[in-house]
Write a protein that holds these residues in place. Structure first.
Motif, mmCIF file in Angstrom:
data_model
loop_
_atom_site.group_PDB
_atom_site.id
_atom_site.type_symbol
_atom_site.label_atom_id
_atom_site.label_comp_id
_atom_site.label_asym_id
_atom_site.label_seq_id
_atom_site.Cartn_x
_atom_site.Cartn_y
_atom_site.Cartn_z
ATOM 1 N N VAL A 48 0.833 -1.202 0.000
ATOM 2 C CA VAL A 48 0.000 0.000 0.000
ATOM 3 C C VAL A 48 0.868 1.253 0.000
ATOM 4 C CG1 VAL A 48 -1.711 1.327 1.295
ATOM 5 C CG2 VAL A 48 -1.890 -1.171 1.187
ATOM 6 N N ALA A 49 1.764 1.369 0.988
ATOM 7 C CA ALA A 49 2.572 2.576 1.115
ATOM 8 C C ALA A 49 3.807 2.276 1.944
ATOM 9 C CB ALA A 49 1.771 3.697 1.771
ATOM 10 N N ALA A 50 4.898 3.009 1.697
ATOM 11 C CA ALA A 50 6.135 2.827 2.440
ATOM 12 C C ALA A 50 6.740 4.178 2.781
ATOM 13 C CB ALA A 50 7.135 2.006 1.632
ATOM 14 N N PHE A 59 6.409 6.234 -0.755
ATOM 15 C CA PHE A 59 6.023 5.624 -2.039
ATOM 16 C C PHE A 59 4.672 4.968 -1.847
ATOM 17 C CE2 PHE A 59 7.147 4.418 -6.240
ATOM 18 C CZ PHE A 59 6.523 3.212 -6.478
ATOM 19 N N TYR A 60 3.830 5.058 -2.878
ATOM 20 C CA TYR A 60 2.463 4.556 -2.776
ATOM 21 C C TYR A 60 2.118 3.649 -3.947
ATOM 22 C CZ TYR A 60 1.968 8.351 0.596
ATOM 23 O OH TYR A 60 2.126 9.181 1.673
ATOM 24 N N ALA A 61 1.252 2.693 -3.676
ATOM 25 C CA ALA A 61 0.649 1.920 -4.752
ATOM 26 C C ALA A 61 -0.235 2.849 -5.575
ATOM 27 C CB ALA A 61 -0.176 0.774 -4.185
ATOM 28 N N ASP A 62 -0.320 2.594 -6.860
ATOM 29 C CA ASP A 62 -1.117 3.448 -7.732
ATOM 30 C C ASP A 62 -2.576 3.521 -7.271
ATOM 31 O OD1 ASP A 62 0.536 2.527 -10.862
ATOM 32 O OD2 ASP A 62 1.046 4.011 -9.335
ATOM 33 N N PHE A 68 -4.301 8.211 0.110
ATOM 34 C CA PHE A 68 -3.688 7.765 1.364
ATOM 35 C C PHE A 68 -2.390 8.534 1.597
ATOM 36 C CE2 PHE A 68 -5.392 3.099 1.515
ATOM 37 C CZ PHE A 68 -6.685 3.574 1.320
ATOM 38 N N THR A 69 -2.064 8.756 2.863
ATOM 39 C CA THR A 69 -0.817 9.411 3.237
ATOM 40 C C THR A 69 -0.169 8.647 4.386
ATOM 41 O OG1 THR A 69 -1.692 11.584 2.612
ATOM 42 C CG2 THR A 69 0.269 11.540 3.998
#
Length: 127
Positions: A48-50, A59-62, A68-69
């Motif tokens: 999802v996100a890192a 970094f985020y999933a498309d 999302f943050t």
């Protein structure tokens, strides 16, 4: 002993918001990157996100970009995921993960990169 404990999941209507939090303990002497993954029963656990240890790299999933943050507070040992404009397809168990890194700007996006995992928190988005 390393522990990651997620909280903040629940039931929300489509278009609503939730904030997940991951409380970490036992992680000492290293920089740690963190991430959130999610999983629906019977399917793979997806990224999802890192976020890097410094918080300067994310970094985020498309599928979640712009909605999302991910953030962190190293003084409180927490990593949060603010989720806005939620959709029914966001329904899943959400898992926090951590891995030691050599540099504070490093992050990782693969499940196999992570050494430590929480037990997860359920997010259900109704239509």
């Amino acid at each position: 002993q390393v522990q990651l404990v997620e909280s903040g999941g629940g039931l929300v209507q489509a278009g609503g918001s939730l904030r997940l939090s991951c409380a970490t303990s036992g992680l000492t002497n290293y920089n740690y990157a963190n991430a959130w993954f999610r999983q629906v029963p019977g399917k793979e656990r997806d990224f999802v996100a890192a976020i890097s240890w410094s918080g300067g790299n994310t970094f985020y999933a498309d599928s979640v970009k712009g909605r999302f943050t991910i953030s962190r507070d190293n003084s409180k040992n927490t990593v949060d995921l603010q989720m806005n404009s939620l959709k029914p397809e966001d329904t899943a168990g959400y898992y926090c993960a951590a891995v030691g890194t050599d540099h504070d700007w490093v992050l990782a996006t693969r499940k196999s990169d992570y050494d430590y995992w929480g037990q997860g928190t359920q997010v259900t988005v109704s239509s």
